[in-house]
Design a protein around this motif. Structure first.
Motif, PDB file in Angstrom:
ATOM      1  N   ARG A 169       0.836  -1.206   0.000  1.00 63.05           N
ATOM      2  CA  ARG A 169       0.000   0.000   0.000  1.00 63.05           C
ATOM      3  C   ARG A 169       0.866   1.250   0.000  1.00 63.05           C
ATOM      4  O   ARG A 169       0.552   2.236  -0.669  1.00 63.05           O
ATOM      5  CB  ARG A 169      -0.910  -0.001   1.223  1.00 63.05           C
ATOM      6  CG  ARG A 169      -2.113  -0.909   1.077  1.00 63.05           C
ATOM      7  CD  ARG A 169      -3.094  -0.662   2.207  1.00 63.05           C
ATOM      8  NE  ARG A 169      -2.577  -1.132   3.478  1.00 63.05           N
ATOM      9  CZ  ARG A 169      -2.920  -2.292   4.030  1.00 63.05           C
ATOM     10  NH1 ARG A 169      -3.772  -3.088   3.439  1.00 63.05           N
ATOM     11  NH2 ARG A 169      -2.410  -2.650   5.182  1.00 63.05           N
ATOM     12  N   ALA A 170       1.977   1.209   0.737  1.00 65.30           N
ATOM     13  CA  ALA A 170       2.864   2.371   0.802  1.00 65.30           C
ATOM     14  C   ALA A 170       3.455   2.658  -0.577  1.00 65.30           C
ATOM     15  O   ALA A 170       3.561   3.816  -0.990  1.00 65.30           O
ATOM     16  CB  ALA A 170       3.978   2.126   1.817  1.00 65.30           C
ATOM     17  N   ARG A 172       2.086   1.946  -3.496  1.00 64.30           N
ATOM     18  CA  ARG A 172       1.049   2.515  -4.362  1.00 64.30           C
ATOM     19  C   ARG A 172       0.755   3.958  -3.973  1.00 64.30           C
ATOM     20  O   ARG A 172       0.573   4.825  -4.834  1.00 64.30           O
ATOM     21  CB  ARG A 172      -0.221   1.670  -4.271  1.00 64.30           C
ATOM     22  CG  ARG A 172      -0.085   0.334  -5.017  1.00 64.30           C
ATOM     23  CD  ARG A 172      -1.068  -0.686  -4.500  1.00 64.30           C
ATOM     24  NE  ARG A 172      -2.437  -0.251  -4.620  1.00 64.30           N
ATOM     25  CZ  ARG A 172      -3.417  -0.630  -3.801  1.00 64.30           C
ATOM     26  NH1 ARG A 172      -3.156  -1.459  -2.810  1.00 64.30           N
ATOM     27  NH2 ARG A 172      -4.624  -0.198  -3.967  1.00 64.30           N
ATOM     28  N   ALA A 173       0.694   4.219  -2.674  1.00 67.90           N
ATOM     29  CA  ALA A 173       0.417   5.582  -2.218  1.00 67.90           C
ATOM     30  C   ALA A 173       1.541   6.518  -2.651  1.00 67.90           C
ATOM     31  O   ALA A 173       1.293   7.627  -3.134  1.00 67.90           O
ATOM     32  CB  ALA A 173       0.256   5.611  -0.699  1.00 67.90           C
ATOM     33  N   GLU A 176       1.248   7.579  -6.155  1.00 66.90           N
ATOM     34  CA  GLU A 176       0.191   8.569  -6.426  1.00 66.90           C
ATOM     35  C   GLU A 176       0.576   9.959  -5.945  1.00 66.90           C
ATOM     36  O   GLU A 176       0.380  10.945  -6.635  1.00 66.90           O
ATOM     37  CB  GLU A 176      -1.113   8.149  -5.744  1.00 66.90           C
ATOM     38  CG  GLU A 176      -1.909   7.153  -6.545  1.00 66.90           C
ATOM     39  CD  GLU A 176      -3.382   7.200  -6.150  1.00 66.90           C
ATOM     40  OE1 GLU A 176      -3.913   8.286  -5.869  1.00 66.90           O
ATOM     41  OE2 GLU A 176      -3.988   6.122  -6.117  1.00 66.90           O
ATOM     42  N   ASP A 177       1.063  10.064  -4.728  1.00 68.65           N
ATOM     43  CA  ASP A 177       1.409  11.366  -4.152  1.00 68.65           C
ATOM     44  C   ASP A 177       2.552  11.160  -3.165  1.00 68.65           C
ATOM     45  O   ASP A 177       2.330  10.945  -1.972  1.00 68.65           O
ATOM     46  CB  ASP A 177       0.181  11.979  -3.463  1.00 68.65           C
ATOM     47  CG  ASP A 177       0.403  13.447  -3.090  1.00 68.65           C
ATOM     48  OD1 ASP A 177       1.579  13.827  -2.866  1.00 68.65           O
ATOM     49  OD2 ASP A 177      -0.577  14.205  -3.021  1.00 68.65           O
ATOM     50  N   ALA A 181       2.500  10.673   1.001  1.00 67.87           N
ATOM     51  CA  ALA A 181       2.823   9.351   1.547  1.00 67.87           C
ATOM     52  C   ALA A 181       3.972   9.482   2.545  1.00 67.87           C
ATOM     53  O   ALA A 181       3.954   8.871   3.620  1.00 67.87           O
ATOM     54  CB  ALA A 181       3.198   8.394   0.418  1.00 67.87           C
TER      55      ALA A 181
ATOM     56  N   PHE B  88      -5.281   9.524  -1.794  1.00 70.02           N
ATOM     57  CA  PHE B  88      -4.740   8.626  -2.818  1.00 70.02           C
ATOM     58  C   PHE B  88      -5.946   8.144  -3.622  1.00 70.02           C
ATOM     59  O   PHE B  88      -6.609   7.174  -3.246  1.00 70.02           O
ATOM     60  CB  PHE B  88      -3.971   7.486  -2.166  1.00 70.02           C
ATOM     61  CG  PHE B  88      -2.884   7.992  -1.259  1.00 70.02           C
ATOM     62  CD1 PHE B  88      -1.806   8.703  -1.781  1.00 70.02           C
ATOM     63  CD2 PHE B  88      -2.942   7.795   0.101  1.00 70.02           C
ATOM     64  CE1 PHE B  88      -0.802   9.193  -0.954  1.00 70.02           C
ATOM     65  CE2 PHE B  88      -1.945   8.283   0.945  1.00 70.02           C
ATOM     66  CZ  PHE B  88      -0.876   8.981   0.416  1.00 70.02           C
ATOM     67  N   ILE B  99      -3.144   3.715   5.193  1.00 69.76           N
ATOM     68  CA  ILE B  99      -1.893   4.460   5.004  1.00 69.76           C
ATOM     69  C   ILE B  99      -1.724   5.449   6.164  1.00 69.76           C
ATOM     70  O   ILE B  99      -0.612   5.682   6.646  1.00 69.76           O
ATOM     71  CB  ILE B  99      -1.886   5.220   3.661  1.00 69.76           C
ATOM     72  CG1 ILE B  99      -1.747   4.231   2.508  1.00 69.76           C
ATOM     73  CG2 ILE B  99      -0.756   6.238   3.612  1.00 69.76           C
ATOM     74  CD1 ILE B  99      -0.394   3.604   2.365  1.00 69.76           C
TER      75      ILE B  99
END
Lengths: 285, 243
Positions: A169-170, A172-173, A176-177, A181, B88, B99
């Motif tokens: 998840r980290a 992917r985050a 994105e930004d 993150a 996100f 997150i």
């Protein structure tokens, strides 16, 4: 043009499935690095071929089982990926320039391969090469089947990591930004190195599969670029299962086109498919 | 708890902050107001670790954060709700919240934090499996605040939480901010909606051209005619501040 028999079509579809799985395996690392690190790593193909030659060398000269070479190839290619990513990050290479930088790296790897193994054809003779079994009317070659199983297994494993773990998840985050993150504790630099290492290790696995089924020559590096790029773009950048699915669709349609028409039709089919799907798929880059 | 001393920050050749000093006490709700381009977002992002520090210091409960890398600020107890929410958008609401609790100190309490966020914003419970990009502005703002709360911060940084929201939702958002603060979390709030910000803040700073030009209780600031004209909206009624 006469239509070939059902058995021949089925056998073609099966070989398309197997080569499609290899497209997917090669595309897995390429797409992850493209989608999540924003680096278009052309050297991915060169790494795969380097691994194929290393596997060939260890198996032919050292007498090692080709699959046991993974124990050496996976960790060393992980390290190679980390070093390359460290360099790209160190010099703040932009996505477009990464294409140029890794093209240069490809040329270096190609020259290195040519230096050690010459431009002659090399074919790995392993115990697996002649193994095949029959299912009904169809022949199933064992090296290709193992490639298929590796591609499916690794794609599913990466998919699960991306979806169900904090690290996935980290990643992917951060794609994105990145700054946000990071504000939530994601160490972007460490994650990039890890992912680049995994992508290079995946190239290493794909290389072993290449060595098992194909005759190797350094110039072949470039032969895979177009169709694997197509699989990655169809499957979605950064997707774990997309390149495999797209690779199989391309592989099967190519194989059927070759069986029904002629081998020269194969690239027309795969790239027409790419253009058609990119045009028809709504709202995706 | 937060001590910002002589802070300078900004992009490129032109700094956006010039020696800003600011303090937040335990459990305090402090707002920063000022015109567009005053450096409010730069200030809050710098405190969050997102913007580089060019000079001065940031300390939280006596610990110096000035030289920490950006990803370490969160573990010190600071969480940011950024301007424009910056969810996100390709990930689900649940993943966004997860997150939020990525930092090691918050992972063990993840399930409890999620319950608390859903209790604060009941709507979020029904949105957990939606892709964040498909939510309305108000829903996204709730998720952005929820994401920050998942980090279990001691100091919550809120940048323009009312931006682009319908008036009724703005009221709900400010109620939630007050509730978060009353549960013990210190809040630094940057707002264009000066009247509402001064209404809930314990103390306020006025920022202009990267410098603190006034500070004090919201009531005192609102009573200052020069400040009201220059920064708090021309001719605006003094906000109703409870005694």
């Amino acid at each position: 043009m006469t239509l070939p028999s059902a058995t021949l079509l089925a056998q073609s579809a099966l070989s398309g499935l197997f080569i499609g799985a290899l497209y997917g395996l090669l595309g897995l690392g390429l797409g992850l690095s493209w989608g999540l690190l924003h680096l278009i790593n052309l050297a991915h193909f060169a790494f795969a071929f380097l691994a194929a030659y290393v596997c060939y060398q260890l198996a032919t000269v050292g007498g090692v089982d080709p699959f046991l070479t993974l124990a050496i190839i996976v960790p060393s290619f992980f390290a190679l990926g980390v070093v390359v990513q460290w360099l790209l990050a160190r010099f703040e290479v932009s996505p477009l320039n990464s294409l140029l930088a890794t093209f240069g790296l490809t040329a270096i790897v190609e020259a290195t391969i040519q230096h050690f193994w010459t431009a002659d054809f090399r074919k790995l003779d392993s115990a697996y090469a002649q193994m095949k079994f029959r299912v009904g009317e169809l022949f199933v070659p064992v090296p290709e089947l193992l490639t298929f199983l590796l591609a499916v297994g690794l794609s599913l494993a990466i998919w699960a990591v991306m979806r169900y773990t904090d690290t996935g998840r980290a990643l992917r985050a951060a794609a994105e930004d990145g700054p946000i993150a990071e504000a939530f504790g994601v160490n972007r630099r460490a994650h990039s190195l890890l992912l680049a290492g995994v992508c290079a290790a995946l190239a290493g696995v794909a290389g072993v599969c290449l060595a098992l089924s194909f005759t190797l020559t350094p110039a072949q590096i470039y032969g895979w670029v177009g169709v694997v790029f197509a699989a990655v773009m169809l499957g979605g950048l950064g997707s774990a299962l997309g390149p495999l699915a797209a690779g199989i669709i391309i592989g099967v349609s190519e194989a059927l086109a070759m069986a029904v028409a002629s081998p020269s039709w194969a690239p027309i089919v795969s790239f027409t498919l790419l253009i058609a799907i990119l045009l028809l798929r709504p709202g995706k880059p | 708890m937060l001590e910002v001393a002589d802070l300078s920050s900004g992009y490129g050749a032109a700094p956006a902050l010039w020696g800003v000093s600011l303090a937040i006490g335990d459990g305090e709700l402090v707002c920063v107001v000022g015109p567009n381009g005053a450096g409010k977002t730069t200030l809050i992002n710098t405190v969050a670790g997102v913007n580089p520090i060019r000079g001065g210091t940031i300390a939280l409960d006596g610990r110096d954060l000035t030289h920490l890398p950006p990803h370490r600020f969160c573990d010190e107890g600071i969480a940011l709700v950024p301007e424009g929410r910056r969810l996100f958008v390709g990930m689900t609401v649940r993943e966004n919240l997860e997150i939020g609790s990525y930092r090691r100190g918050a992972r063990a309490a993840r399930a409890r934090s999620l319950e608390q966020v859903c209790a604060l914003f009941p709507v979020v419970r029904d949105l957990l499996d939606r892709t964040a990009g498909t939510l309305s502005g108000g829903q996204q703002q709730m998720v952005a605040i929820g994401r920050a709360l998942m980090a279990r911060p001691r100091l919550l940084l809120l940048d323009e939480p009312s931006l682009g929201l319908a008036p009724l939702i703005v009221v709900a958002m400010f109620d939630a901010i007050r509730e978060i603060n009353e549960s013990g979390t210190a809040v630094l709030l940057v707002e264009q909606n000066v009247a509402m910000a001064l209404d809930i803040a314990h103390r306020a700073y006025v920022l202009d051209e990267g410098r603190v030009v006034a500070q004090g209780s919201p009531r005192a600031l609102a009573a200052e005619p020069a400040l009201r004209r220059a920064y708090l909206g021309v001719g605006a009624e003094p906000p109703s501040v409870p005694p």
